[in-house]
Design an enzyme around this catalytic site. Structure first.
Site, PDB file in Angstrom:
ATOM      1  N   HIS A 125      40.740   4.859  16.124  1.00 37.60           N
ATOM      2  CA  HIS A 125      40.986   4.010  14.945  1.00 37.60           C
ATOM      3  C   HIS A 125      40.416   2.600  15.107  1.00 37.60           C
ATOM      4  O   HIS A 125      40.319   1.860  14.121  1.00 37.60           O
ATOM      5  CB  HIS A 125      42.486   3.886  14.669  1.00 37.60           C
ATOM      6  CG  HIS A 125      43.153   5.172  14.301  1.00 37.60           C
ATOM      7  ND1 HIS A 125      42.694   5.976  13.281  1.00 37.60           N
ATOM      8  CD2 HIS A 125      44.243   5.799  14.820  1.00 37.60           C
ATOM      9  CE1 HIS A 125      43.474   7.057  13.192  1.00 37.60           C
ATOM     10  NE2 HIS A 125      44.412   6.971  14.119  1.00 37.60           N
ATOM     11  N   ASP A 162      41.537  15.206  16.072  1.00 39.42           N
ATOM     12  CA  ASP A 162      42.844  14.541  15.982  1.00 39.42           C
ATOM     13  C   ASP A 162      43.393  14.721  14.556  1.00 39.42           C
ATOM     14  O   ASP A 162      42.630  14.835  13.602  1.00 39.42           O
ATOM     15  CB  ASP A 162      42.665  13.049  16.295  1.00 39.42           C
ATOM     16  CG  ASP A 162      43.979  12.310  16.477  1.00 39.42           C
ATOM     17  OD1 ASP A 162      44.396  12.122  17.636  1.00 39.42           O
ATOM     18  OD2 ASP A 162      44.585  11.906  15.456  1.00 39.42           O
ATOM     19  N   HIS A 164      44.720  12.613  12.732  1.00 42.70           N
ATOM     20  CA  HIS A 164      44.400  11.430  11.935  1.00 42.70           C
ATOM     21  C   HIS A 164      42.876  11.270  11.832  1.00 42.70           C
ATOM     22  O   HIS A 164      42.156  11.586  12.779  1.00 42.70           O
ATOM     23  CB  HIS A 164      44.992  10.172  12.590  1.00 42.70           C
ATOM     24  CG  HIS A 164      46.468  10.251  12.807  1.00 42.70           C
ATOM     25  ND1 HIS A 164      47.018  10.606  14.025  1.00 42.70           N
ATOM     26  CD2 HIS A 164      47.502  10.032  11.961  1.00 42.70           C
ATOM     27  CE1 HIS A 164      48.347  10.595  13.914  1.00 42.70           C
ATOM     28  NE2 HIS A 164      48.663  10.254  12.678  1.00 42.70           N
ATOM     29  N   ASP A 249      47.652  15.954  18.255  1.00 42.91           N
ATOM     30  CA  ASP A 249      48.711  15.794  17.256  1.00 42.91           C
ATOM     31  C   ASP A 249      48.610  16.749  16.057  1.00 42.91           C
ATOM     32  O   ASP A 249      49.533  16.751  15.234  1.00 42.91           O
ATOM     33  CB  ASP A 249      48.846  14.321  16.809  1.00 42.91           C
ATOM     34  CG  ASP A 249      47.528  13.613  16.636  1.00 42.91           C
ATOM     35  OD1 ASP A 249      46.487  14.292  16.595  1.00 42.91           O
ATOM     36  OD2 ASP A 249      47.529  12.368  16.524  1.00 42.91           O
TER      37      ASP A 249
HETATM   38 ZN   LIG Z   1      46.212  10.938  15.905  1.00 41.35          ZN
END
Ligand SMILES: [Zn+2]
Length: 342
Positions: A125, A162, A164, A249
């Site tokens: 991120h 991931d 996200h 995740d």
């Molecule tokens: Zn993540």
């Protein structure tokens, strides 16, 4: 026979974002325990070195690096609402980046057959000038840049599974046709980006492929996304390196993600990427830990991926049991969006 490089180190325990924070030192403790059980005939544990400032500044602005450095003067510093540092975090983040670069150097020198950097904090991120989402430096983006500058990489595939969206990595290479960035992620979800229509810009148009999955997807849907989009796009791109932002995740046990992937599901995705590495990159593939917040899910999935990285691991079937489910229209939509770049 060359071994699989593994970087994991007690130093990674020292980054403390707070007692109730999901990105906690125990994540690395379970991986240290796992590393102790690995067969030394198959795995080579490599100690991480701190990344050099110049390598980080190839991806991040000098002011950002100074800001992260300055956090070492504070017991606790909030870079944003959920990105918290302690006095050791800066040093640990240099070792996280350096751990990944250590794996890349080992592969470039053909000391190891493939590798996995089990580091924290995560990175995907982090933007050029901003920490976010538990991430201080974008280890993946720095690694890809490092390969281009130091090891002559011309075409790098980055796969980010991931849960996200890897917004920082996407941003770093959005207009760069030498990096094909492919992301599967839960959508809509944090950080909000990663719509299918985000395809890259300028010379990089068509070199970003987003696969925004609805919550509830599990092994069949991920297999379908790999079979229908990831593998064909990678084959067309013909990378000379493959890098994987491996967040765990999407695991069915994960407290943050809303997906249902099993240990075997991660192994399947890894096998498909390892197959691409055999075909295109002379085996050069490096995995990098991103998220993954259930300790048993994390350990089990990392272990399953490490097993697939061994020679003789059963190859993934080309024809998985595909889901003809909810995501078929999404897959067609993404294929149509990218049709013009074929
Ligand atoms: Zn993540």
């Amino acid at each position: 026979m060359a071994k699989t490089a593994v970087v994991v180190d007690k130093e990674y325990l020292k980054h403390q974002p707070g007692a109730s924070h999901p990105e906690r030192p125990e994540r690395v403790q379970v991986l240290l325990d796992l590393a102790e059980s690995l067969d030394g005939a198959k795995f080579q544990l490599l100690p991480p070195l701190a990344a050099k400032r110049a390598d980080i500044e190839a991806t991040h602005g000098k002011d950002h690096v100074k800001l992260i450095e300055s956090t070492a003067q504070h017991n606790r510093f909030a870079l944003d609402g959920d990105t918290i540092t302690c006095r050791d975090s800066y040093g640990v983040s240099l070792l996280a980046v350096g751990g990944f670069l250590r794996v890349l150097d080992a592969l470039a020198a053909q000391e190891c057959r493939n590798g996995f950097a089990l580091v924290r904090p995560p990175g995907h991120h982090a933007l050029r000038d901003r920490a976010m989402g538990f991430c201080l430096f974008n280890t993946m983006a720095i690694g890809a840049e490092y390969l281009k500058r130091n090891h002559g990489a011309k075409k790098i595939l980055i796969m980010d599974w991931d849960v996200h969206h890897g917004n920082g990595t996407q941003d770093a290479f959005y207009d760069d046709p030498s990096v094909l960035f492919i992301s599967t992620h839960q959508y809509p979800y944090y950080p909000g980006s990663g719509a299918a229509k985000e395809v890259g810009s300028g010379a990089g148009e068509g070199f970003t492929i987003n696969i925004p999955l609805p919550a509830g997807c599990a092994d069949p849907e991920y297999a379908q996304a790999f079979h229908d989009i990831v593998v064909p796009a990678a084959e067309k791109f013909a990378p000379d390196w493959i890098l994987v932002s491996a967040g765990f995740d999407p695991h069915r046990r994960d407290p943050l993600g809303g997906m249902g992937v099993s240990d075997a599901g991660f192994a399947y995705m890894a096998q498909r990427l390892l197959g691409l590495a055999d075909k295109f990159t002379a085996g050069k593939i490096a995995f990098l830990l991103e998220g993954g917040y259930d300790l048993a899910g994390l350990r089990g999935s990392v272990s399953a991926v490490l097993e697939t990285m061994q020679p003789g691991a059963a190859p993934a079937s080309d024809a998985p049991k595909l889901s003809d489910s909810q995501i078929a229209p999404l897959i067609r939509h993404i294929q149509q969006l990218h049709e013009r770049y074929r």
